[in-house]
Design an enzyme around this catalytic site. Structure first.
Site, PDB file in Angstrom:
ATOM      1  CB  SER A   1     -30.551 -70.682  15.453  1.00  0.00           C
ATOM      2  OG  SER A   1     -30.834 -72.064  16.043  1.00  0.00           O
TER       3      SER A   1
ATOM      4  CD  GLU B   1     -31.858 -64.155  25.959  1.00  0.00           C
ATOM      5  OE1 GLU B   1     -32.309 -63.951  27.042  1.00  0.00           O
ATOM      6  OE2 GLU B   1     -31.814 -65.411  25.662  1.00  0.00           O
TER       7      GLU B   1
ATOM      8  CG  PHE C   1     -35.332 -64.961  23.202  1.00  0.00           C
ATOM      9  CD1 PHE C   1     -36.635 -65.140  23.172  1.00  0.00           C
ATOM     10  CD2 PHE C   1     -34.576 -66.014  22.515  1.00  0.00           C
ATOM     11  CE1 PHE C   1     -37.335 -66.294  23.039  1.00  0.00           C
ATOM     12  CE2 PHE C   1     -35.311 -67.125  22.061  1.00  0.00           C
ATOM     13  CZ  PHE C   1     -36.659 -67.274  22.498  1.00  0.00           C
TER      14      PHE C   1
ATOM     15  CG  HIS D   1     -35.138 -67.481  14.093  1.00  0.00           C
ATOM     16  ND1 HIS D   1     -33.834 -67.434  13.822  1.00  0.00           N
ATOM     17  CD2 HIS D   1     -35.454 -68.998  14.324  1.00  0.00           C
ATOM     18  CE1 HIS D   1     -33.186 -68.931  13.591  1.00  0.00           C
ATOM     19  NE2 HIS D   1     -34.210 -69.875  13.886  1.00  0.00           N
TER      20      HIS D   1
ATOM     21  CG  ASP E   1     -39.917 -72.275  16.453  1.00  0.00           C
ATOM     22  OD1 ASP E   1     -40.115 -73.374  16.535  1.00  0.00           O
ATOM     23  OD2 ASP E   1     -38.752 -71.750  16.142  1.00  0.00           O
TER      24      ASP E   1
END
Lengths: 317, 301
Positions: free
Chosen positions: A42, A63, A88, A114, A122
């Site tokens: 991703s 993270e 995140f 993202h 999402d």
């Protein structure tokens, strides 16, 4: 500025540019290492992981640990790139970024993929809109929001060469490719992508093509727009912005993020101190996103060519 | 400083114990002068930190960035008064600077800051992030084929409430970073009470073992045990090592020992049940330390 003609615009997710840029950065400097929190494909960090497996570190869905490990690696001379979804990282691990990276001035790169409405189906939890504001307030941190995949690649190489903390914001879905390998990119510089006299539109990320398209159409309406692409939100290129605004005396900012604390907030702070003029900030205004296609969402949140044109007419009175 | 000769070793330990005792006195003085800060953990850690800087760590106070040094980080940065005092004793800066602790423009910030004082490896205070940094450093040493170097990181036991630690514990074990030596200051207290009341940690050994760590348990106020445990830890090569060091909070000052009220407070600030009046606290504490609880008579008395 070596931009593509509108008819020649391509289409690619700007995270792709990060993926290839990181491989380039890795070839240029063997101290570059990469860490990822279970999102290698991703984030496109998989390209680096395949090419330099001994310099790639999988940290799992963790993270906070990703950035603290990166801080430790930077402390020993590495140049760690950490990648996850912006929701995140930096969404979850802000304090670790502040204390262990920024306060230590460690050479760690935070890659937030993202980000923004382009994350689409999402939904709101994954459409990070607050990352620019979160990273911008940190001393020692810089914030880069490239407009397309070509610029994302250049930005990746540039932040690798910049020996301090950096945040790079990326989008998931395909967006227009408007720049070429010849288009200049330098950290801390904003660029006049289209010269004009009546209104300055300051944009970055996926909104820069929207601003350019609106400028073309507004010219036919008799409004001459200057489009400034400001990929670096921090440090903001005050000289370029102020010299434009002194001429136009009207400003629109547009970004795919919260207008509070983001590019719009940043420009407003600059102008209110040095050159107060009428300004309209376009972006997401104190709300969360939702599921939908990017184009549905941009329409709903008012980040369209049409809305820019309406705001321009409003500013011209 | 270490030697194979048993007698020399015993002498060395006694000397270190005396240093640790002096360190405790300077902790009391610097905290009293600061008017705020964390007493109990600092006193409890005096033996471990003294052992680290005066025996265990490979380091050079005149060259804090020496590229062959061992790394030491205090993840529970609020206990930094003990590190400052021991660093001053080791020669990193003049002892008189200890009286600037927590003052405006001091290099001895309330919580440690890497960019402010040479010799500090990181900035800490917000809890739970030392172990991840240690893992990153240890991993880099491995990548660079940099052996015979270790990363020591002290964590508070209350600090283990933080999830970041357990992310890092998984990570360190996955990569079998045996050059990480964690030291948990198991003093059983945190700000709001005992650890087992606030958020139970036991079975703490089983938790670390389940995460893939080699666990050594010691009396953390026994300098010889600290040195021996670290030597053993350096001999283990198949997994990371954590030393659970059982310490007495407030160690060395009778009215502070075991009492969590002294976690975040210096002497001289408030009257506390079971302690001397606030104006006498420093004097009583220092006298007790100076005379090693009456076991020796100070030449001044």
């Amino acid at each position: 500025m070596y931009l593509l003609d509108h008819d020649d615009w391509g289409s690619q997710a700007n995270r792709k540019g990060f993926g290839s840029g990181l491989v380039k950065a890795g070839e240029l400097n063997d101290q570059v290492v990469a860490l990822c929190a279970d999102l290698t494909d991703s984030t496109q960090i998989s390209l680096f992981a395949k090419k330099f497996p001994e310099r790639y570190v999988e940290v799992g869905i963790a993270e906070q640990n990703m950035v603290t490990v990166a801080s430790g690696m930077a402390s020993m001379g590495k140049i760690p790139f950490t990648a996850s979804y912006a929701a995140f990282s930096p969404g979850r691990n802000w304090e670790q970024i502040k204390t262990t990276i920024c306060m230590n001035d460690q050479n760690v790169k935070i890659i937030g993929s993202h980000a923004g409405l382009y994350t689409g189906p999402d939904g709101a939890t994954h459409q990070m809109l607050e990352d620019v504001a979160l990273m911008r307030v940190l001393p020692n941190m810089i914030v880069v929001v490239p407009c397309d995949s070509v610029e994302a690649e250049k930005a990746t190489v540039a932040i690798a060469e910049y020996a301090h903390p950096a945040y790079l914001r990326l989008a998931r879905d395909k967006s227009p490719v408007i720049t070429t390998i010849k288009t200049p990119f330098e950290i801390g510089k904003a660029y006049v992508f289209a010269p004009g006299q009546d209104i300055t539109i300051i944009a970055n990320g996926t909104m820069t093509p929207i601003a350019l398209e609106a400028a073309e159409k507004l010219f036919k309406d008799g409004i001459d727009i200057e489009v400034i692409h400001s990929p670096t939100v921090k440090p903001l290129d005050a000289a370029t912005i102020l010299s434009s605004v002194e001429r136009t005396k009207r400003v629109i900012t547009i970004e795919e993020a919260q207008i509070c604390g983001g590019l719009g907030g940043s420009v407003s702070e600059l102008l209110s101190e040095h050159s107060p003029v009428p300004i309209i900030r376009m972006g997401v205004n104190d709300s969360y996103g939702q599921s939908g296609t990017p184009s549905e969402l941009l329409e709903y949140y008012g980040l369209t060519v049409k809305r820019v044109m309406l705001n321009a007419h409003k500013l011209m009175g | 400083m270490s030697s194979n000769n048993f007698t020399d070793k015993k002498l060395a330990i006694e000397k270190l114990e005396l240093i640790a005792n002096d360190v405790r006195q300077d902790i009391i003085k610097s905290l009293e002068n600061a008017g705020s800060g964390h007493s109990a953990g600092s006193l409890g850690l005096a033996d471990i930190v003294t052992a680290l800087y005066f025996d265990i760590l490979k380091h050079d106070p005149n060259n804090p960035t020496w590229d062959e040094r061992d790394i030491f980080m205090l993840s529970n940065g609020h206990c930094v008064p003990v590190q400052y005092v021991v660093m001053a004793y080791a020669g990193y800066f003049p002892k008189k600077e200890l009286m600037t602790l927590r003052k405006f423009k001091s290099r001895l910030q309330g919580h440690p800051e890497r960019l402010v004082l040479p010799g500090l490896e990181t900035t800490s205070g917000p809890l739970g992030s030392g172990l991840g940094q240690a893992a990153g450093m240890a991993l880099t040493m491995r990548m660079n084929k940099d052996s015979h170097r270790w990363v020591y990181v002290i964590m508070g036991d209350g600090e283990l409430d933080e999830g970041n630690n357990w992310e890092s514990a998984l990570f360190t074990a996955k990569y079998k970073l045996h050059n990480v030596i964690g030291i948990v200051d198991r003093n059983n207290i945190q700000i709001d009470g005992t650890t087992e009341h606030v958020m139970p940690l036991e079975d703490l050994r089983a938790k670390w073992e389940a995460f893939g760590w080699h666990v050594i348990e010691i009396d953390g106020n026994d300098i010889e045990a600290v040195i021996d445990a670290c030597a053993m830890a350096r001999a283990i090569v198949e997994k990371p090592i954590v030393i659970i060091a059982h310490t007495v909070p407030g160690k060395g000052v009778d009215f502070m020992e075991y009492d969590y009220h002294w976690h975040g407070m210096p002497v001289g600030l408030a009257d506390v049940g079971g302690a001397p009046p606030k104006n006498d606290q420093a004097m009583v504490a220092l006298k007790e330390l100076r005379t090693l609880r009456g076991r020796i008579k100070n030449e001044h008395e």
